[in-house]
Design a protein around this motif. Structure first.
Motif, mmCIF file in Angstrom:
data_model
loop_
_atom_site.group_PDB
_atom_site.id
_atom_site.type_symbol
_atom_site.label_atom_id
_atom_site.label_comp_id
_atom_site.label_asym_id
_atom_site.label_seq_id
_atom_site.Cartn_x
_atom_site.Cartn_y
_atom_site.Cartn_z
ATOM 1 N N ARG A 126 43.969 30.302 39.442
ATOM 2 C CA ARG A 126 42.637 30.848 39.682
ATOM 3 C C ARG A 126 41.887 30.059 40.752
ATOM 4 O O ARG A 126 40.845 30.513 41.226
ATOM 5 N N VAL A 128 33.839 29.747 37.788
ATOM 6 C CA VAL A 128 34.077 31.075 37.213
ATOM 7 C C VAL A 128 32.936 31.996 37.607
ATOM 8 O O VAL A 128 31.760 31.635 37.509
ATOM 9 N N ARG A 133 46.516 37.142 28.112
ATOM 10 C CA ARG A 133 46.875 37.611 29.457
ATOM 11 C C ARG A 133 47.836 38.778 29.283
ATOM 12 O O ARG A 133 48.967 38.612 28.861
ATOM 13 N N ILE A 152 43.000 36.456 43.885
ATOM 14 C CA ILE A 152 42.721 35.842 42.584
ATOM 15 C C ILE A 152 41.642 34.761 42.692
ATOM 16 O O ILE A 152 40.640 34.787 41.967
ATOM 17 N N LEU A 167 37.951 35.838 43.415
ATOM 18 C CA LEU A 167 37.283 36.577 42.347
ATOM 19 C C LEU A 167 36.648 35.663 41.294
ATOM 20 O O LEU A 167 35.859 36.131 40.471
ATOM 21 N N GLN A 184 38.136 34.014 38.710
ATOM 22 C CA GLN A 184 38.643 34.418 37.400
ATOM 23 C C GLN A 184 38.417 33.347 36.337
ATOM 24 O O GLN A 184 38.258 32.167 36.646
ATOM 25 N N GLU A 185 38.481 33.768 35.087
ATOM 26 C CA GLU A 185 38.340 32.829 33.980
ATOM 27 C C GLU A 185 39.616 32.037 33.738
ATOM 28 O O GLU A 185 39.576 30.886 33.315
ATOM 29 N N ILE A 215 47.194 39.272 33.222
ATOM 30 C CA ILE A 215 45.816 38.858 33.492
ATOM 31 C C ILE A 215 44.954 39.235 32.290
ATOM 32 O O ILE A 215 45.256 40.206 31.580
ATOM 33 N N ARG A 235 38.994 40.669 31.057
ATOM 34 C CA ARG A 235 37.801 40.391 31.866
ATOM 35 C C ARG A 235 38.168 40.181 33.340
ATOM 36 O O ARG A 235 37.420 40.594 34.237
ATOM 37 N N ASP A 236 39.306 39.546 33.575
ATOM 38 C CA ASP A 236 39.697 39.321 34.963
ATOM 39 C C ASP A 236 40.188 40.604 35.628
ATOM 40 O O ASP A 236 39.998 40.795 36.837
ATOM 41 N N TYR A 237 40.795 41.509 34.871
ATOM 42 C CA TYR A 237 41.051 42.847 35.427
ATOM 43 C C TYR A 237 39.736 43.500 35.832
ATOM 44 O O TYR A 237 39.645 44.181 36.866
ATOM 45 N N ARG A 286 36.992 42.051 36.838
ATOM 46 C CA ARG A 286 36.487 41.472 38.081
ATOM 47 C C ARG A 286 37.135 42.146 39.293
ATOM 48 O O ARG A 286 36.470 42.470 40.278
#
Length: 387
Positions: free
Chosen positions: A63, A68, A117, A250, A253, A255-256, A277, A280-282, A284
């Motif tokens: 990430r 974040v 994930r 990645i 963005l 990501q977390e 993934i 939440r990251d999808y 984003r």
């Protein structure tokens, strides 16, 4: 007879020892093959989809070191009547709804949670499309009308010789590829065994020699086309897709969590369906696409590519579900409506006009039954209309 018995006993002992040696030597390959064969079993599918790294070779997608990116929480969304039945029937594992960049609903089911994930399946194709658009804009890839063999010379003399980048982005290569997930001898399932046994997807792709039509004439969804896009990206840049995606999409963005790709035996990313993934990251990524490639004030993917890749440009049948450059456009699509979609019920639903993103993950073994996809899209539209 006693001598013969001793001789047979020694042979049997030797065979047993050989089997043990081979079993130890090939232990990882055998375990991965077993994982492929039991991946979609009713009692294992949910856990498998959240833990693919337990059974397969992987490559990390860090990430990065940045902060974040927060996902603001808005007022709870009023959800449609009957959504609970839909969640149960479709074996939904997570549902996240965003409006105007705020989370309006988030929930997890069947024992899963926000830190899982989750395997993307063909949602990964839409990620690869975004990366391709960046490289095209940078000039690393010259033109959509370049032949794939310019960047992937291994495909010279194969069924892909003569196909352009546009053709494979549109799933219009004309290459014969059997994508029947229920047939153990189909090409898509043979591909799974290649991955399990440590083979190479490049060689597997180069083994196809027949076409059912000339490139660009007929649309047919064949996932192997996406692997060709990955070959093109690697050939054009001299770098792995894993490194490029982590660096250019990645990390920006915010990501977390780190993500990861499944890979073949050569460490090549399974770009047509191997991303893993968090939900939440999808979200984003989908929000960035909704915002025409911008996120946190940064233009990550060119706006022109977002428009081009989500337009219905493939030679699909009129009035049916349409296709762009690795994105789906529903039949009778509303303005700004398109989606990334993966087998067993994975969706990134985007409605730019209503500023709505919906991420749904599932372990739906009935995903191919008639009407299921249309019913899912109808549910997403109800959710979007109610916000």
């Amino acid at each position: 007879m006693r001598t013969l018995g001793k001789w047979l006993g020694r042979i049997l002992l030797s065979l047993i020892l050989a089997a043990v040696v081979i079993g130890v030597w090939k232990r990882e390959e055998i375990l991965r093959l077993w994982a492929v064969n039991s991946l979609f079993a009713e009692d294992r599918i949910v856990g498998n989809f959240s833990n693919m790294d337990a059974a397969f070779l992987t490559a990390p997608l860090p990430r990065g070191n940045g902060p974040v990116s927060p996902l603001p929480i808005g007022d709870p969304a009023p959800l449609p009547a009957g959504i609970g039945d839909w969640i149960d029937q479709r074996a939904v594992t997570s549902l996240l709804v965003m409006k105007d960049g705020e989370i309006r609903h988030e929930d997890y089911f069947l024992g899963t949670g926000p830190d899982d994930r989750r395997i993307s399946w063909s949602i990964a194709k839409s990620y690869l499309s975004a990366l391709f658009g960046i490289l095209l804009d940078e000039g690393t890839i010259a033109s959509l009308d370049d032949p794939v063999t310019r960047y992937a010379p291994l495909l010279t003399g194969t069924a892909y010789d003569g196909a352009t980048l546009r053709n494979v982005l549109n799933m219009a290569s004309g290459v014969i590829f059997d994508e029947d997930y229920h047939d153990p001898n189909s090409d898509i399932n043979r591909m799974g065994r290649v991955i399990a046994l440590g083979g190479t997807l490049d060689d597997f792709t180069a083994s196809f020699s027949e076409r059912f039509s000339d490139p660009g004439q007929v649309w047919k969804y064949v996932s192997i086309d996406t692997h060709v896009i990955g070959m093109v990206i690697r050939g054009a840049t001299g770098r792995s897709v894993s490194e490029l995606l982590a660096e250019k999409i990645i990390a920006p963005l915010g990501q977390e969590q780190d993500a990861y790709y499944l890979t073949d035996g050569a460490g090549v990313a399974f770009v047509l369906g191997g991303l893993n993934i968090t939900t939440r990251d999808y979200a984003r990524f989908a929000q960035m696409i909704l915002q025409n490639g911008t996120y946190n004030g940064q233009q990550i993917v060119p706006a022109g590519w977002i428009a081009a890749s989500t337009a219905a440009t493939a030679p699909t049948e009129p009035g049916r579900t349409a296709y762009g450059y690795q994105w789906w456009i529903p039949a009778k699509a509303r303005p700004g409506e398109f989606l990334g979609r993966g087998v067993y019920g994975q969706y990134l639903y985007i409605d730019q006009t209503r500023k709505v993103v919906i991420v749904a993950t599932a372990a739906d073994r009935a995903f191919r039954e008639p009407g299921v996809n249309d019913g899912n899209i109808a549910m997403f539209r109800q959710i979007a209309d109610g916000l």
